[in-house]
Design an enzyme around this catalytic site. Structure first.
Site, PDB file in Angstrom:
ATOM      1  CE  LYS A 170      69.770  37.398  16.958  1.00 56.38           C
ATOM      2  NZ  LYS A 170      69.932  35.531  16.723  1.00 56.38           N
ATOM      3  CD  GLU A 245      60.285  32.773  28.811  1.00 54.95           C
ATOM      4  OE1 GLU A 245      61.590  31.471  28.724  1.00 54.95           O
ATOM      5  OE2 GLU A 245      59.723  32.300  27.605  1.00 54.95           O
ATOM      6  CB  CYS A 279      61.732  27.734  28.663  1.00 58.44           C
ATOM      7  SG  CYS A 279      60.521  28.631  27.900  1.00 58.44           S
ATOM      8  CD  GLU A 379      66.064  24.987  30.060  1.00 59.01           C
ATOM      9  OE1 GLU A 379      65.359  25.442  29.832  1.00 59.01           O
ATOM     10  OE2 GLU A 379      66.392  25.934  29.937  1.00 59.01           O
TER      11      GLU A 379
END
Length: 476
Positions: A170, A245, A279, A379
């Protein structure tokens, strides 16, 4: 694209069981540029059933057969590289040069690394009278993000094939077009029916269904920590392996003996690459207190050298961020930085001058940031750099580790022995010293809330394998 409203299941392009669509937005124009189908549980069931049926035969193929398949995929990937780059530029706003030289390149080099690793990989060894066998874990659900679409698709699909797994992918519904092209490549490469399947859709409608499906043996997920927690909880009901992750808030420690100007400039470039949407971006720059103002001056110029503009223009360095949701989140966090007393060095709220449309963000640098400020904790996922002062190396290490994340970390120093000493004390899955080249054979993954498991080359192959001990097997 002729297959935009279809899914790839059991070796064929098929219509969704119940028609439903998602508009894909060009972030440079805020307009729909393509519409895809949105899957549901029935589509996932169909794809998982195809993967389950294909698993017994594919898991027993030999290494040579799987190498041949990966090599054909690589050849076709290279042939379609310009199509992929244009898709990435359209769906996530990446400048064309970056889409070609970083985004598309990443998929290519990970295919090459997986092929090289598979050639050397040993799936069996003898320990006394026990035969230790590594074998494919089963049907795997692969859920990939929008920020590095080809990097993450290939980092999952290639090692899954190398291990002998079958799969359902996906891609992100925000950036799905490059995934559709990848599915066309898989078909044209002659991937056996059912080995690779693709279902588009959103997280609740497709991703969570995949994660909880009783016939899925493993989930490999890349995305936000918030979404990763949902995936892990859903997968726990069927006790399947989950490799993740997730997010990051990576520190970049510039030690006193570093080439200071170069270290700051490259740190800004690293933070702003991909419009800050990585990231492992070095978003927290830690500098000696006596060099703080110097760092701000260097960072200001480096940030302002980042030309923001149309992704199709040759001079553009930074395109827009991917979506309105991301744009608004970044604006909220920039506002928090200002409100909490950080020094706004350059950039700030709103779009760059001359832009009233598109999700463009001003390249932004904050100074006098303290470790407890929101911009030092959350973040941001945009071109926003926080510069933090430290007095001693031990304090720098403490600040660097004071985060719930642990994906990447960076150390800059002319003294390699000292840089290594500092690197060993950082709680992160990958630590880079003096801005090295990207190593696609190094393990990539996180500590703490940045996830678990490791990707790239043989590290990734290992994650898709179960270990079986055949006791009493006798000598080989």
């Amino acid at each position: 694209m002729s297959n935009a409203l279809k899914f790839y299941i059991d070796g064929a392009w098929v219509d969704p069981i119940a028609p439903k669509t998602i508009d894909v937005i060009d972030p440079a124009t805020e307009k729909t540029f393509i519409t895809i189908s949105a899957g549901a549980a029935a589509d996932v069931d169909r794809a998982v059933a195809a993967a389950k049926a294909a698993f017994p035969a594919f898991s027993q193929t030999n290494k040579a057969d799987r190498l041949a398949l990966l090599t054909r995929i690589l050849e076709l990937y290279n042939e379609r590289s310009e199509d992929i780059a244009r898709a990435v530029s359209d769906e996530m706003g990446a400048p064309m040069s970056f889409a070609r030289e970083a985004q598309t390149w990443a998929g290519r080099v990970h295919l090459e690394s997986t092929i090289a690793a598979l050639k050397e990989y040993e799936f069996e060894h003898q320990r006394g009278t026990t035969r230790v066998v590594k074998e494919a874990i089963g049907v795997v659900a692969l859920i990939t993000p929008w920020n590095w679409p080809l990097n993450q698709i290939v980092c999952k699909v290639a090692p899954a094939i190398a291990a002998g797994c079958t799969m359902v992918l996906k891609p992100s519904e925000i950036a799905p077009v490059s995934g559709l092209i990848f599915a066309e490549i898989m078909h044209d490469a002659g991937t056996p029916k059912g080995v690779f399947n693709l279902v588009n859709g959103d997280g609740p409608g497709v991703g969570q269904v995949m994660a909880g499906h009783p016939d899925v043996d493993m989930v490999s997920f890349t995305g936000s920590t918030r979404a990763g927690i949902i995936v892990a909880k859903t997968a726990a009901e069927t006790v399947k392996r989950v490799a993740q992750e997730l997010g990051g808030k990576s520190p970049n420690i510039i030690l006193r003996d570093a080439d200071f100007e170069t270290a700051v400039i490259k740190g800004v470039q690293g933070c702003f690459g991909n419009s800050g949407q990585s990231c492992d971006a070095p978003t927290r720059m830690l500098v000696p207190r006596e060099h703080h103002d110097q760092a701000l001056a260097i960072a200001k110029k480096a940030a302002e050298d980042h030309k923001v503009g149309d992704p199709k223009a040759a001079e553009t360095v930074l395109g827009p961020v991917v979506s309105e949701i991301q744009y608004e989140k970044i604006q909220r966090l920039i506002s928090a930085g200002i409100a909490e007393g950080a020094t706004l060095v350059t950039g700030g709220l709103g779009r760059p001058h001359g832009y009233n449309r598109g999700y463009y963000v001003k390249p932004t640098v904050f100074g006098n940031v303290t470790p407890q400020m929101t911009i030092a904790r959350e973040e941001i996922f945009g071109p926003v750099l926080s510069i933090i002062s430290y007095d001693t190396e031990d304090q720098a290490i403490e600040i660097a580790n004071d985060t719930p994340y642990g994906l990447g970390a960076y150390v800059q120093s002319k003294n390699i022995d000292n840089a290594r000493r500092v690197a060993r004390q950082l709680r992160a899955g990958q630590v880079s010293i003096n801005y090295p080249d990207w190593d696609t054979y190094a393990p990539f993954g996180g500590y703490k809330q940045s996830g678990n498991g490791r990707e790239y080359a043989d590290w990734a192959i290992h994650d898709f394998l179960e270990v079986k001990g055949i006791v009493g097997h006798g000598a080989a």
